[in-house]
Write an enzyme that holds these catalytic residues in place. Structure first.
Site, PDB file in Angstrom:
ATOM      1  N   GLY A 191      86.902  85.753  31.020  1.00 15.27           N
ATOM      2  CA  GLY A 191      87.408  86.016  29.611  1.00 15.27           C
ATOM      3  C   GLY A 191      87.836  87.585  29.734  1.00 15.27           C
ATOM      4  O   GLY A 191      88.015  88.142  30.670  1.00 15.27           O
ATOM      5  N   ASP A 242      77.194  77.089  33.570  1.00 16.83           N
ATOM      6  CA  ASP A 242      77.630  76.807  32.123  1.00 16.83           C
ATOM      7  C   ASP A 242      76.602  76.910  31.176  1.00 16.83           C
ATOM      8  O   ASP A 242      75.397  76.851  31.454  1.00 16.83           O
ATOM      9  CB  ASP A 242      77.946  74.880  32.136  1.00 16.83           C
ATOM     10  CG  ASP A 242      78.549  74.619  30.848  1.00 16.83           C
ATOM     11  OD1 ASP A 242      78.166  74.986  29.718  1.00 16.83           O
ATOM     12  OD2 ASP A 242      79.571  73.974  30.778  1.00 16.83           O
ATOM     13  N   LEU A 243      76.945  77.652  29.929  1.00 18.60           N
ATOM     14  CA  LEU A 243      75.763  78.073  28.957  1.00 18.60           C
ATOM     15  C   LEU A 243      75.074  76.956  28.393  1.00 18.60           C
ATOM     16  O   LEU A 243      74.010  77.225  28.001  1.00 18.60           O
ATOM     17  CB  LEU A 243      76.633  78.868  27.868  1.00 18.60           C
ATOM     18  CG  LEU A 243      77.141  80.110  28.061  1.00 18.60           C
ATOM     19  CD1 LEU A 243      77.979  80.685  26.878  1.00 18.60           C
ATOM     20  CD2 LEU A 243      75.974  81.039  28.561  1.00 18.60           C
ATOM     21  N   ALA A 280      79.642  86.037  27.750  1.00 23.79           N
ATOM     22  CA  ALA A 280      80.171  84.532  27.600  1.00 23.79           C
ATOM     23  C   ALA A 280      79.902  84.288  26.344  1.00 23.79           C
ATOM     24  O   ALA A 280      78.655  84.098  26.050  1.00 23.79           O
ATOM     25  CB  ALA A 280      79.662  83.732  28.797  1.00 23.79           C
ATOM     26  N   SER A 281      80.520  83.617  25.317  1.00 21.62           N
ATOM     27  CA  SER A 281      80.094  83.126  24.251  1.00 21.62           C
ATOM     28  C   SER A 281      81.585  82.256  23.791  1.00 21.62           C
ATOM     29  O   SER A 281      82.531  82.924  23.815  1.00 21.62           O
ATOM     30  CB  SER A 281      80.036  84.068  23.162  1.00 21.62           C
ATOM     31  OG  SER A 281      79.376  83.657  22.041  1.00 21.62           O
ATOM     32  N   TYR A 305      81.349  80.485  13.385  1.00 16.80           N
ATOM     33  CA  TYR A 305      81.363  81.652  14.246  1.00 16.80           C
ATOM     34  C   TYR A 305      80.758  82.814  14.035  1.00 16.80           C
ATOM     35  O   TYR A 305      79.853  83.408  14.722  1.00 16.80           O
ATOM     36  CB  TYR A 305      82.768  82.182  14.649  1.00 16.80           C
ATOM     37  CG  TYR A 305      82.870  83.374  15.677  1.00 16.80           C
ATOM     38  CD1 TYR A 305      82.538  83.220  16.688  1.00 16.80           C
ATOM     39  CD2 TYR A 305      83.194  84.659  15.031  1.00 16.80           C
ATOM     40  CE1 TYR A 305      82.614  84.240  17.821  1.00 16.80           C
ATOM     41  CE2 TYR A 305      83.249  85.823  15.969  1.00 16.80           C
ATOM     42  CZ  TYR A 305      82.960  85.543  17.346  1.00 16.80           C
ATOM     43  OH  TYR A 305      82.907  86.517  18.451  1.00 16.80           O
ATOM     44  N   LYS A 336      77.197  83.929  16.301  1.00 17.47           N
ATOM     45  CA  LYS A 336      76.886  85.330  16.687  1.00 17.47           C
ATOM     46  C   LYS A 336      75.728  86.192  16.115  1.00 17.47           C
ATOM     47  O   LYS A 336      74.970  86.477  16.901  1.00 17.47           O
ATOM     48  CB  LYS A 336      78.259  86.214  16.520  1.00 17.47           C
ATOM     49  CG  LYS A 336      79.430  85.759  17.042  1.00 17.47           C
ATOM     50  CD  LYS A 336      79.188  85.826  18.593  1.00 17.47           C
ATOM     51  CE  LYS A 336      79.198  87.069  19.343  1.00 17.47           C
ATOM     52  NZ  LYS A 336      79.394  86.999  20.876  1.00 17.47           N
TER      53      LYS A 336
END
Length: 343
Positions: free
Chosen positions: A11, A62-63, A83-84, A156, A160
């Site tokens: 990313g 993988d998350l 990662a997100s 989103y 978060k």
């Protein structure tokens, strides 16, 4: 030097964190969902001037799955959890974002704790700080939290907020002495590393291509990705950063029109197409009747949610690049990489 795991190394932010860690001499591991991405990530880092690439290794994880995390973090001193999921369009079911964000964060933290990691630095967001409160005259700071039940709080923003809250709760209740520091960036700009563009850089791309003829009256803060990555690396080892969250922002807020003006002033003819008219609120509300993206924008029209960078400056001693420098760097990188053809 330490061994550091960076989640989400393919990313935008993850790539810059790897660059700075390698430059500092650390041994770096990074996770990608599929090891087929390794060659492309190495190529992008090489073009960005990376050195010590022999100190970089890749792990598949993988998350949303347990597989691979224990192996990736074994023997690491620190973890940079970057990662997100970050979509351009919001999903119909908010749990498509919330579940992987929260579960993925806890999965990484458990693996880190079990491996004896000293400190985890998590990339959160201003979305976990300053949303759901409507208009506010004073800047937000690190004591503020998004109201997940507030008006205009999108999936989103919820993801978060809930992911960061779950991280603090985990470290307090189950961390067994492992430390946590969190960086909360506003809109992230700066030099892209490859064609896998963040939402913020995608906005700059559309402006340069003249594909944004009109935009609603929306405002956002800006920060350079190199500052975000640098803060993450500093927060990893600075004793003062343990147990702290830090807003990452150059200061102030920008409208879409402000961004276009910055691109034209900084890039000249290469940004000739970066101009459009600001859409009146009534028109956005009318379009929102049948356009879901416009519908998402309506509750945020005209709201200027400014964030304070005082804590990052005072506690970490951080000096931020200007909004102008980061936005122009975004545009120049898109042309340099051949993603956008100059006007």
């Amino acid at each position: 030097m330490s061994t550091v795991l960076v989640t989400g190394g393919s990313g935008f932010v993850g790539g810059h964190v790897i660059l700075q860690l390698l430059e500092a001499g650390h041994t770096v591991r990074t996770t990608v969902r599929n090891l087929s991405k390794e060659a492309a990530v190495r190529e992008a880092l090489t073009k960005a001037g990376a050195t010590n690439l022999d100190k970089l290794s890749f792990f598949a994880a993988d998350l949303e799955k347990d597989d691979g995390w224990a192996e990736a973090v074994a023997g690491c001193d620190y973890v940079q959890h970057v990662a997100s999921p970050f979509p351009i369009a919001q999903p119909k079911d908010e749990m498509e974002l919330i579940r992987p964000a929260v579960d993925g964060t806890l999965r990484v933290l458990r693996a880190a704790r079990d491996a004896g990691v000293k400190r985890v630095v998590q990339t959160s967001s201003f979305a976990a700080v300053g949303c759901g409160h409507g208009h506010r005259d004073t800047p937000y700071d690190e004591t503020d939290w998004t109201d997940v039940n507030g008006e205009a709080v999108q999936p989103y923003m919820k993801s978060k907020t809930l992911a960061e809250r779950s991280a603090w709760e985990f470290v307090t209740d189950e961390g067994k002495g492992m430390e946590l520091a969190v960086v909360n960036p506003v809109g992230i700009f700066g030099p892209a590393l490859n064609g896998d563009l963040s939402t913020s850089i995608e906005l700059v791309k559309r402006m340069l291509e003249g594909k944004l003829p009109g935009a609603p009256r929306l405002y956002l803060g800006a920060v350079d990705v190199r500052d975000v990555a640098g803060m993450q690396v500093k927060a990893m080892t600075d004793p003062a950063a343990a147990g702290q969250r830090f807003l990452a922002t150059a200061g102030g807020v920008l409208s879409m029109a402000d961004m276009a003006d910055i691109l034209r002033a900084g890039m000249g003819e290469k940004a000739a197409k970066a101009k459009f008219r600001e859409l009146p609120d009534w028109l956005v509300k009318l379009v929102a009747i049948f356009n879901p993206l416009a519908r998402e924008a309506v509750p945020r029209l005209g709201i200027k949610g400014e964030a304070s960078n005082a804590k990052a400056r005072d506690l970490l001693g951080w000096k931020f690049r200007s909004n102008e420098e980061s936005i122009v760097a975004s545009g120049e990188s898109l042309i340099r990489l051949g993603i956008v053809q100059p006007s």
